[in-house]
Write a protein that holds these residues in place. Structure first.
Motif, PDB file in Angstrom:
ATOM      1  N   VAL B 141     -47.287  88.215 -60.886  1.00 25.37           N
ATOM      2  CA  VAL B 141     -45.944  87.398 -61.217  1.00 25.37           C
ATOM      3  C   VAL B 141     -45.994  86.396 -60.176  1.00 25.37           C
ATOM      4  O   VAL B 141     -45.408  85.147 -60.665  1.00 25.37           O
ATOM      5  N   GLY B 142     -46.250  86.532 -59.016  1.00 22.89           N
ATOM      6  CA  GLY B 142     -46.001  85.495 -58.019  1.00 22.89           C
ATOM      7  C   GLY B 142     -46.950  84.173 -58.299  1.00 22.89           C
ATOM      8  O   GLY B 142     -46.410  83.099 -57.851  1.00 22.89           O
ATOM      9  N   ALA B 143     -48.063  84.465 -58.815  1.00 24.21           N
ATOM     10  CA  ALA B 143     -49.155  83.294 -59.293  1.00 24.21           C
ATOM     11  C   ALA B 143     -48.318  82.676 -60.176  1.00 24.21           C
ATOM     12  O   ALA B 143     -48.362  81.134 -60.172  1.00 24.21           O
ATOM     13  N   TYR B 144     -47.761  82.911 -61.069  1.00 26.63           N
ATOM     14  CA  TYR B 144     -47.005  82.515 -62.242  1.00 26.63           C
ATOM     15  C   TYR B 144     -45.880  81.514 -61.666  1.00 26.63           C
ATOM     16  O   TYR B 144     -45.504  80.711 -62.513  1.00 26.63           O
ATOM     17  N   ALA B 145     -45.171  82.354 -60.841  1.00 22.46           N
ATOM     18  CA  ALA B 145     -43.858  81.774 -60.267  1.00 22.46           C
ATOM     19  C   ALA B 145     -44.481  80.628 -59.363  1.00 22.46           C
ATOM     20  O   ALA B 145     -43.570  79.406 -59.566  1.00 22.46           O
ATOM     21  N   LEU B 146     -45.435  80.613 -58.677  1.00 25.05           N
ATOM     22  CA  LEU B 146     -46.052  79.169 -58.072  1.00 25.05           C
ATOM     23  C   LEU B 146     -46.101  77.927 -59.111  1.00 25.05           C
ATOM     24  O   LEU B 146     -45.762  76.983 -58.930  1.00 25.05           O
ATOM     25  N   ALA B 147     -46.759  78.337 -60.238  1.00 22.96           N
ATOM     26  CA  ALA B 147     -46.973  77.601 -61.257  1.00 22.96           C
ATOM     27  C   ALA B 147     -45.532  77.154 -61.670  1.00 22.96           C
ATOM     28  O   ALA B 147     -45.357  75.797 -62.301  1.00 22.96           O
ATOM     29  N   ALA B 148     -44.720  77.914 -62.263  1.00 24.98           N
ATOM     30  CA  ALA B 148     -43.210  77.695 -62.545  1.00 24.98           C
ATOM     31  C   ALA B 148     -42.617  76.501 -61.567  1.00 24.98           C
ATOM     32  O   ALA B 148     -41.959  75.821 -62.146  1.00 24.98           O
ATOM     33  N   ASN B 149     -42.535  76.958 -60.350  1.00 26.38           N
ATOM     34  CA  ASN B 149     -41.961  76.107 -59.485  1.00 26.38           C
ATOM     35  C   ASN B 149     -42.403  74.636 -59.422  1.00 26.38           C
ATOM     36  O   ASN B 149     -41.497  73.866 -59.358  1.00 26.38           O
ATOM     37  N   ARG B 150     -43.611  74.695 -59.498  1.00 30.07           N
ATOM     38  CA  ARG B 150     -44.160  73.319 -59.535  1.00 30.07           C
ATOM     39  C   ARG B 150     -43.950  72.499 -60.918  1.00 30.07           C
ATOM     40  O   ARG B 150     -43.732  71.432 -60.879  1.00 30.07           O
ATOM     41  N   TYR B 151     -43.913  73.108 -61.939  1.00 28.22           N
ATOM     42  CA  TYR B 151     -43.777  72.638 -63.330  1.00 28.22           C
ATOM     43  C   TYR B 151     -42.102  72.418 -63.278  1.00 28.22           C
ATOM     44  O   TYR B 151     -41.995  71.154 -63.857  1.00 28.22           O
ATOM     45  N   LEU B 152     -41.268  73.208 -62.679  1.00 29.15           N
ATOM     46  CA  LEU B 152     -39.906  72.781 -62.687  1.00 29.15           C
ATOM     47  C   LEU B 152     -39.405  71.444 -61.804  1.00 29.15           C
ATOM     48  O   LEU B 152     -38.938  70.454 -62.253  1.00 29.15           O
ATOM     49  N   HIS B 153     -40.230  71.598 -60.665  1.00 33.72           N
ATOM     50  CA  HIS B 153     -40.142  70.420 -59.645  1.00 33.72           C
ATOM     51  C   HIS B 153     -40.796  68.997 -60.477  1.00 33.72           C
ATOM     52  O   HIS B 153     -40.080  67.947 -60.418  1.00 33.72           O
ATOM     53  N   GLN B 154     -41.986  69.180 -60.999  1.00 37.86           N
ATOM     54  CA  GLN B 154     -42.534  68.016 -61.553  1.00 37.86           C
ATOM     55  C   GLN B 154     -42.031  67.398 -62.802  1.00 37.86           C
ATOM     56  O   GLN B 154     -41.930  66.077 -63.007  1.00 37.86           O
ATOM     57  N   TYR B 155     -41.310  68.126 -63.685  1.00 38.25           N
ATOM     58  CA  TYR B 155     -40.691  67.655 -65.021  1.00 38.25           C
ATOM     59  C   TYR B 155     -39.224  67.818 -64.951  1.00 38.25           C
ATOM     60  O   TYR B 155     -38.588  67.385 -66.038  1.00 38.25           O
ATOM     61  N   GLY B 156     -38.811  68.324 -63.820  1.00 40.34           N
ATOM     62  CA  GLY B 156     -37.037  68.594 -64.046  1.00 40.34           C
ATOM     63  C   GLY B 156     -36.878  69.607 -65.156  1.00 40.34           C
ATOM     64  O   GLY B 156     -35.613  69.443 -65.836  1.00 40.34           O
ATOM     65  N   ALA B 157     -37.848  70.325 -65.555  1.00 35.50           N
ATOM     66  CA  ALA B 157     -37.289  71.534 -66.477  1.00 35.50           C
ATOM     67  C   ALA B 157     -36.426  72.441 -65.792  1.00 35.50           C
ATOM     68  O   ALA B 157     -36.248  72.421 -64.720  1.00 35.50           O
ATOM     69  N   THR B 158     -36.006  73.309 -66.559  1.00 35.90           N
ATOM     70  CA  THR B 158     -34.818  74.343 -66.142  1.00 35.90           C
ATOM     71  C   THR B 158     -35.458  75.790 -66.610  1.00 35.90           C
ATOM     72  O   THR B 158     -36.012  76.088 -67.279  1.00 35.90           O
ATOM     73  N   GLY B 159     -34.799  76.593 -65.513  1.00 35.24           N
ATOM     74  CA  GLY B 159     -34.627  78.156 -65.958  1.00 35.24           C
ATOM     75  C   GLY B 159     -34.327  78.356 -67.305  1.00 35.24           C
ATOM     76  O   GLY B 159     -34.763  79.404 -67.852  1.00 35.24           O
ATOM     77  N   GLU B 160     -33.152  77.520 -67.884  1.00 37.00           N
ATOM     78  CA  GLU B 160     -32.740  77.707 -69.151  1.00 37.00           C
ATOM     79  C   GLU B 160     -33.905  77.650 -70.013  1.00 37.00           C
ATOM     80  O   GLU B 160     -33.991  78.332 -71.171  1.00 37.00           O
ATOM     81  N   GLN B 161     -34.760  76.731 -69.849  1.00 34.03           N
ATOM     82  CA  GLN B 161     -36.002  76.489 -70.693  1.00 34.03           C
ATOM     83  C   GLN B 161     -36.838  77.544 -70.763  1.00 34.03           C
ATOM     84  O   GLN B 161     -37.343  78.014 -72.004  1.00 34.03           O
ATOM     85  N   LEU B 162     -36.939  77.800 -69.592  1.00 33.93           N
ATOM     86  CA  LEU B 162     -37.826  79.204 -69.589  1.00 33.93           C
ATOM     87  C   LEU B 162     -37.427  80.535 -70.206  1.00 33.93           C
ATOM     88  O   LEU B 162     -38.021  81.044 -70.874  1.00 33.93           O
ATOM     89  N   ALA B 163     -36.075  80.621 -70.325  1.00 30.02           N
ATOM     90  CA  ALA B 163     -35.457  81.696 -70.679  1.00 30.02           C
ATOM     91  C   ALA B 163     -35.384  81.753 -72.247  1.00 30.02           C
ATOM     92  O   ALA B 163     -35.604  82.642 -73.120  1.00 30.02           O
TER      93      ALA B 163
END
Lengths: 132, 384
Positions: B141-163
């Motif tokens: 999970v932590g590896a995917y979390a690293l990717a998720a944080n980078r993705y959110l940072h890079q594109y201004g995406a949100t936790g709502e969109q993941l959800a």
């Protein structure tokens, strides 16, 4: 070192950490830095790799705050695991120590420390020097 | 161009999924194999190729062949994590095209849920793992979390969109009687669930279940005798980008950017031709990154792609129609279940349940992910 087993290829790296230094390899053929230590340059397949000591400065590429325990020697969550882009152009997994909120793009510097107390491995960690 | 000897999936089955302490990795695969072959009207004597991925034996293909009483003339133990089975289908199709094999059996089994209580001490990290594991990243999970944080940072995406990915998966699961979780959830439920590794909450993560599955691939010379509508293997691609997440070149671009176009080109189709998607959903971020890497939307736009129920039941691009790894089942390597579901949709197995059946489905894209976004394998399947 309870959690990791070094080998002939990686021993110079861990010897460096024990001596307070971050030692990386550089390829004599293409001049690019290489991490983790290995026998062949992953960029050009050259086999002439020299060790050098990095100043240990870099930038946070990404991070996560882990809220679940992973292994006892890794310390008590929550803690911040980060991917650090070293200024030499290689990326390594590490931990952010010293507290405070971490952001992608933060400038960081090396801090060699134990994460799980006495008996746990000495590891190359980083602390935030300048916030993005 | 000489015509290829075509290959099709002609039988699929799961074993029991969920909590199955009465089953082993071997009995799960035996049950699934028997059922998948029976559905096709085939028996063990027809199988001349065995494909197995697992980490429960030093040589799983040997152990399973002996257990099942098979003596196949073609063995493939390719293990690239959860995408192994999409790779197996591609390899089987290539071997069929070459005339080396006629009928391939692909299997998987896992007892990871039942094993959970046995807390075994981990051996020290060796080889490349010594630069990864000591830092305490919760895996995977932590590896995917690293990717998720980078993705959110890079594109201004949100936790709502993941959800949204988890919410849509649960809506499909509500239609699947075999799904592990079937109660509806909302975006707020996902965001309010316990934080595991920021930014991923519990409901951003796949299930941990037992289970097994089997897929039978047969050469076209055999189709006429069989009991099912063949689902043709039209294209395949696979690749890897790294093993440790620390070595992933770009945390927002997966190997799907290579495997997807390869599979689509081989199949001779475009994205507009697709009727449904089965996209490996180990975590919500896995789906967003995969959709973009496959080219189904532009970088940074996957959140919009999955918004407003577009991939949920009744949406214009049905995705993960069994409830996925997030809500149906996830016994460690999920990839075989993507193939099983796509095959059933393309056979129109659910015609008596119009909500569950993708109306008139003819073409499906199946995409597996393995390791920590490490391997990618894409298969295009079509109703022949």
């Amino acid at each position: 070192m309870a959690d990791l087993a070094s080998d002939a290829e990686t021993q110079p790296f861990w010897d460096g950490i024990a001596a307070g230094e971050l030692r990386l390899q550089r390829c004599r053929d293409c001049a690019r830095a290489v991490f983790y230590p290995r026998a062949l340059c992953p960029h050009c397949f050259g086999d002439r790799l020299d060790w050098f000591t990095s100043p240990g400065t870099g930038t946070v590429y990404s991070y996560t705050v882990a809220h679940r325990a992973f292994s006892p020697s890794a310390g008590t969550p929550p803690y911040t695991v980060a991917l650090i882009d070293l200024d030499e152009g290689v990326r390594m997994m590490s931990r952010i120590v010293g507290g405070g909120r971490v952001r992608i793009g933060d400038r960081v510097e090396l801090e060699i420390t134990r994460l799980g107390g006495e008996g746990s491995p000495t590891l190359p960690c980083f602390r935030v020097r300048e916030t993005a | 161009m000489s015509p290829r000897r075509r290959a099709a999936i002609v039988g699929v089955a799961e074993s029991e999924v969920g909590k199955t302490p009465h089953l082993t990795v071997l009995s799960q695969q035996a049950r699934a194999s028997r059922a998948a072959l029976a559905e096709a009207g085939l028996g063990p004597a027809d199988v001349n190729a065995l494909f197995v991925a697992g980490n429960w034996s030093w040589a799983p293909a040997l152990t399973l062949a002996e257990y099942l009483g098979l003596r196949p003339d073609y063995l493939d133990g390719t293990n690239i994590g959860g995408s192994s089975f999409e790779a197996h289908v591609g390899h089987a199709a290539a071997a069929i095209e070459a005339g080396v094999i006629d009928v391939a059996l692909i299997t998987y089994g896992s007892t990871q849920r039942s094993n959970r209580s046995r807390g075994a001490a981990r051996p020290p990290a060796t080889l490349t793992e010594q630069f990864d594991r000591p830092f305490g990243l919760p895996q995977p999970v932590g590896a995917y979390a690293l990717a998720a944080n980078r993705y959110l940072h890079q594109y201004g995406a949100t936790g709502e969109q993941l959800a949204e990915v988890a919410v849509s998966a649960r809506r499909w699961a509500a239609l699947n009687p075999d799904a592990y979780y079937r109660d509806p959830i909302t975006v707020d439920d996902v965001l309010d669930s316990p934080m595991i590794s920021e930014p991923l909450h519990l409901l951003d993560c796949c299930l941990v279940t037992d289970g097994g599955g089997a897929v039978v691939v047969a050469a076209e010379d055999r189709w006429a005798d069989l009991g099912t509508h063949p689902v043709e293997v039209l294209g395949h691609g696979e690749t890897t980008t790294h093993s440790s997440i620390a070595q992933m070149p770009d945390l927002t671009v997966t190997g799907a950017a290579r495997s997807g176009p390869t599979a689509m080109r081989m199949a001779g189709i475009t994205h507009d031709d697709l009727d449904l998607l089965e996209i490996y959903d180990s975590f919500t971020i896995t789906v967003l990154l995969t959709l973009e890497s496959l080219g189904l939307c532009k970088p940074g736009e996957a959140g919009e792609f999955v918004a407003h129920g577009r991939t949920a039941p009744g949406g214009e691009m049905p995705m993960n129609t069994n409830g996925g790894g997030l809500s149906y089942t996830h016994p460690g390597m999920y990839g075989i279940f993507l193939l099983i579901e796509a095959t059933r949709q393309l056979r129109h197995d659910f015609v008596s349940d119009p909500d569950r059946q993708v109306d008139g489905a003819r073409l499906a894209l199946v995409h597996g992910t393995g390791g920590v976004l490490s391997s990618a394998s894409t298969v295009v399947l079509g109703r022949s």
